[in-house]
Design a protein around this motif. Structure first.
Motif, PDB file in Angstrom:
ATOM      1  N   UNK A  19      12.053   9.533  -1.396  1.00  0.00           N
ATOM      2  CA  UNK A  19      12.032  10.988  -1.402  1.00  0.00           C
ATOM      3  C   UNK A  19      13.133  11.411  -2.368  1.00  0.00           C
ATOM      4  N   UNK A  20      13.155  12.665  -2.749  1.00  0.00           N
ATOM      5  CA  UNK A  20      14.230  13.139  -3.627  1.00  0.00           C
ATOM      6  C   UNK A  20      15.584  13.009  -2.938  1.00  0.00           C
ATOM      7  N   UNK A  21      15.639  13.305  -1.652  1.00  0.00           N
ATOM      8  CA  UNK A  21      16.898  13.175  -0.911  1.00  0.00           C
ATOM      9  C   UNK A  21      17.341  11.715  -0.836  1.00  0.00           C
ATOM     10  N   UNK A  22      16.392  10.814  -0.622  1.00  0.00           N
ATOM     11  CA  UNK A  22      16.704   9.389  -0.577  1.00  0.00           C
ATOM     12  C   UNK A  22      17.194   8.867  -1.908  1.00  0.00           C
ATOM     13  N   UNK A  23      16.571   9.349  -2.985  1.00  0.00           N
ATOM     14  CA  UNK A  23      17.006   8.940  -4.327  1.00  0.00           C
ATOM     15  C   UNK A  23      18.413   9.462  -4.602  1.00  0.00           C
ATOM     16  N   UNK A  24      18.708  10.685  -4.155  1.00  0.00           N
ATOM     17  CA  UNK A  24      20.052  11.243  -4.316  1.00  0.00           C
ATOM     18  C   UNK A  24      21.076  10.410  -3.552  1.00  0.00           C
ATOM     19  N   UNK A  25      20.722   9.972  -2.347  1.00  0.00           N
ATOM     20  CA  UNK A  25      21.637   9.123  -1.582  1.00  0.00           C
ATOM     21  C   UNK A  25      21.868   7.799  -2.291  1.00  0.00           C
ATOM     22  N   UNK A  26      20.805   7.235  -2.865  1.00  0.00           N
ATOM     23  CA  UNK A  26      20.954   5.986  -3.615  1.00  0.00           C
ATOM     24  C   UNK A  26      21.872   6.205  -4.818  1.00  0.00           C
ATOM     25  N   UNK A  27      21.669   7.299  -5.552  1.00  0.00           N
ATOM     26  CA  UNK A  27      22.529   7.597  -6.697  1.00  0.00           C
ATOM     27  C   UNK A  27      23.983   7.717  -6.254  1.00  0.00           C
ATOM     28  N   UNK A  28      24.203   8.403  -5.160  1.00  0.00           N
ATOM     29  CA  UNK A  28      25.568   8.553  -4.655  1.00  0.00           C
ATOM     30  C   UNK A  28      26.177   7.188  -4.322  1.00  0.00           C
ATOM     31  N   UNK A  29      25.412   6.317  -3.702  1.00  0.00           N
ATOM     32  CA  UNK A  29      25.948   4.995  -3.366  1.00  0.00           C
ATOM     33  C   UNK A  29      26.245   4.187  -4.621  1.00  0.00           C
ATOM     34  N   UNK A  30      25.415   4.324  -5.659  1.00  0.00           N
ATOM     35  CA  UNK A  30      25.679   3.611  -6.902  1.00  0.00           C
ATOM     36  C   UNK A  30      26.953   4.122  -7.558  1.00  0.00           C
ATOM     37  N   UNK A  31      27.167   5.418  -7.490  1.00  0.00           N
ATOM     38  CA  UNK A  31      28.391   6.000  -8.040  1.00  0.00           C
ATOM     39  C   UNK A  31      29.594   5.480  -7.263  1.00  0.00           C
ATOM     40  N   UNK A  32      29.472   5.473  -5.940  1.00  0.00           N
ATOM     41  CA  UNK A  32      30.597   5.085  -5.084  1.00  0.00           C
ATOM     42  C   UNK A  32      30.963   3.611  -5.190  1.00  0.00           C
ATOM     43  N   UNK A  33      30.042   2.762  -5.625  1.00  0.00           N
ATOM     44  CA  UNK A  33      30.359   1.333  -5.757  1.00  0.00           C
ATOM     45  C   UNK A  33      31.326   1.076  -6.904  1.00  0.00           C
ATOM     46  N   UNK A  34      31.456   2.058  -7.794  1.00  0.00           N
ATOM     47  CA  UNK A  34      32.340   1.884  -8.935  1.00  0.00           C
ATOM     48  C   UNK A  34      31.734   1.078 -10.071  1.00  0.00           C
ATOM     49  N   UNK A  35      30.441   0.874 -10.030  1.00  0.00           N
ATOM     50  CA  UNK A  35      29.778   0.149 -11.123  1.00  0.00           C
ATOM     51  C   UNK A  35      29.950   0.930 -12.416  1.00  0.00           C
ATOM     52  N   UNK A  36      30.168   0.236 -13.521  1.00  0.00           N
ATOM     53  CA  UNK A  36      30.336   0.949 -14.786  1.00  0.00           C
ATOM     54  C   UNK A  36      29.049   1.570 -15.309  1.00  0.00           C
ATOM     55  N   UNK A  37      27.911   1.073 -14.806  1.00  0.00           N
ATOM     56  CA  UNK A  37      26.624   1.508 -15.356  1.00  0.00           C
ATOM     57  C   UNK A  37      25.537   1.357 -14.301  1.00  0.00           C
ATOM     58  N   UNK A  38      24.633   2.315 -14.272  1.00  0.00           N
ATOM     59  CA  UNK A  38      23.366   2.171 -13.563  1.00  0.00           C
ATOM     60  C   UNK A  38      22.306   2.179 -14.651  1.00  0.00           C
ATOM     61  N   UNK A  39      21.537   1.117 -14.717  1.00  0.00           N
ATOM     62  CA  UNK A  39      20.549   0.958 -15.781  1.00  0.00           C
ATOM     63  C   UNK A  39      19.142   1.019 -15.192  1.00  0.00           C
ATOM     64  N   UNK A  40      18.374   2.008 -15.643  1.00  0.00           N
ATOM     65  CA  UNK A  40      16.976   2.147 -15.255  1.00  0.00           C
ATOM     66  C   UNK A  40      16.133   1.508 -16.352  1.00  0.00           C
ATOM     67  N   UNK A  41      15.300   0.553 -15.972  1.00  0.00           N
ATOM     68  CA  UNK A  41      14.542  -0.228 -16.939  1.00  0.00           C
ATOM     69  C   UNK A  41      13.059   0.097 -16.850  1.00  0.00           C
ATOM     70  N   UNK A  42      12.486   0.476 -17.995  1.00  0.00           N
ATOM     71  CA  UNK A  42      11.055   0.763 -18.102  1.00  0.00           C
ATOM     72  C   UNK A  42      10.443  -0.281 -19.023  1.00  0.00           C
ATOM     73  N   UNK A  43       9.561  -1.091 -18.486  1.00  0.00           N
ATOM     74  CA  UNK A  43       8.942  -2.153 -19.263  1.00  0.00           C
ATOM     75  C   UNK A  43       7.845  -1.650 -20.167  1.00  0.00           C
ATOM     76  N   UNK A  44       7.272  -2.574 -20.886  1.00  0.00           N
ATOM     77  CA  UNK A  44       6.171  -2.258 -21.784  1.00  0.00           C
ATOM     78  C   UNK A  44       4.850  -2.178 -21.037  1.00  0.00           C
ATOM     79  N   UNK A  45       3.756  -2.071 -21.778  1.00  0.00           N
ATOM     80  CA  UNK A  45       2.430  -1.941 -21.162  1.00  0.00           C
ATOM     81  C   UNK A  45       2.057  -3.108 -20.248  1.00  0.00           C
ATOM     82  N   UNK A  46       2.659  -4.273 -20.464  1.00  0.00           N
ATOM     83  CA  UNK A  46       2.352  -5.442 -19.636  1.00  0.00           C
ATOM     84  C   UNK A  46       3.250  -5.550 -18.410  1.00  0.00           C
ATOM     85  N   UNK A  47       4.185  -4.613 -18.261  1.00  0.00           N
ATOM     86  CA  UNK A  47       5.089  -4.658 -17.121  1.00  0.00           C
ATOM     87  C   UNK A  47       6.366  -5.418 -17.444  1.00  0.00           C
ATOM     88  N   UNK A  48       7.154  -5.648 -16.414  1.00  0.00           N
ATOM     89  CA  UNK A  48       8.436  -6.349 -16.568  1.00  0.00           C
ATOM     90  C   UNK A  48       8.254  -7.856 -16.473  1.00  0.00           C
TER      91      UNK A  48
END
Length: 160
Positions: free
Chosen positions: A84-113
């Protein structure tokens, strides 16, 4: 924290690119208050390998070469977890709070990942059960990032 979107394929000029840029700008402007310092888009050409398996392998190698070894990796895949949008926001918040330098969203090609991406991904996320063209998938992701930021900041954009 940096947010990176690494996508196989180049986005052509047009309404999808304009919408993506609008949401990217809004997310960065509001997201600075949460510690988001950058939203980078890295586009990679589709593989020219002869088979689907070889294309996925080649693209996976190049995708993973674009991200920090310490990044939280989120692979977009039609078989992934739906939020849900709220769930995604909670996930984003947790990623921020972990202190990771980067959150990388990966979109593959037509054949997938390729398997290397799927095994490296900490999260596998679907943007819904339908298949979306890559240009619209980028817009959907950018809008949900913006919506997540506004949820976390109690901004009235999301009235869910």
């Amino acid at each position: 924290m940096r947010v990176s979107i690494v996508a196989v394929g180049r986005q052509k000029r047009g309404p999808e690119q304009e919408l993506f840029e609008i949401y990217r700008g809004r997310t960065l402007a509001q997201g600075r208050a949460l510690g988001i310092s950058e939203i980078a888009l890295r586009e990679l050409p589709e593989s020219g390998a002869q088979t689907s398996a070889l294309r996925r392998e080649d693209e996976a190698r190049r995708i993973l070469g674009q991200i920090d070894d310490r990044a939280v990796v989120v692979a977009l895949d039609e078989h992934g977890r739906e939020f849900t949008s709220e769930g995604f926001a909670q996930a984003l918040q947790s990623w921020i709070e972990t202190g990771a330098p980067e959150v990388a969203f990966l979109l593959g090609g037509p054949d997938g990942h390729g398997e290397a991406v799927m095994s490296r991904a900490r999260f596998i996320v679907a943007l819904g059960r339908m298949t979306w063209p890559h240009g619209l998938a980028r817009v959907l992701l950018a809008e949900q990032l913006y919506r997540s930021v506004t949820i976390l900041l109690n901004h009235p954009y999301h009235r869910g």
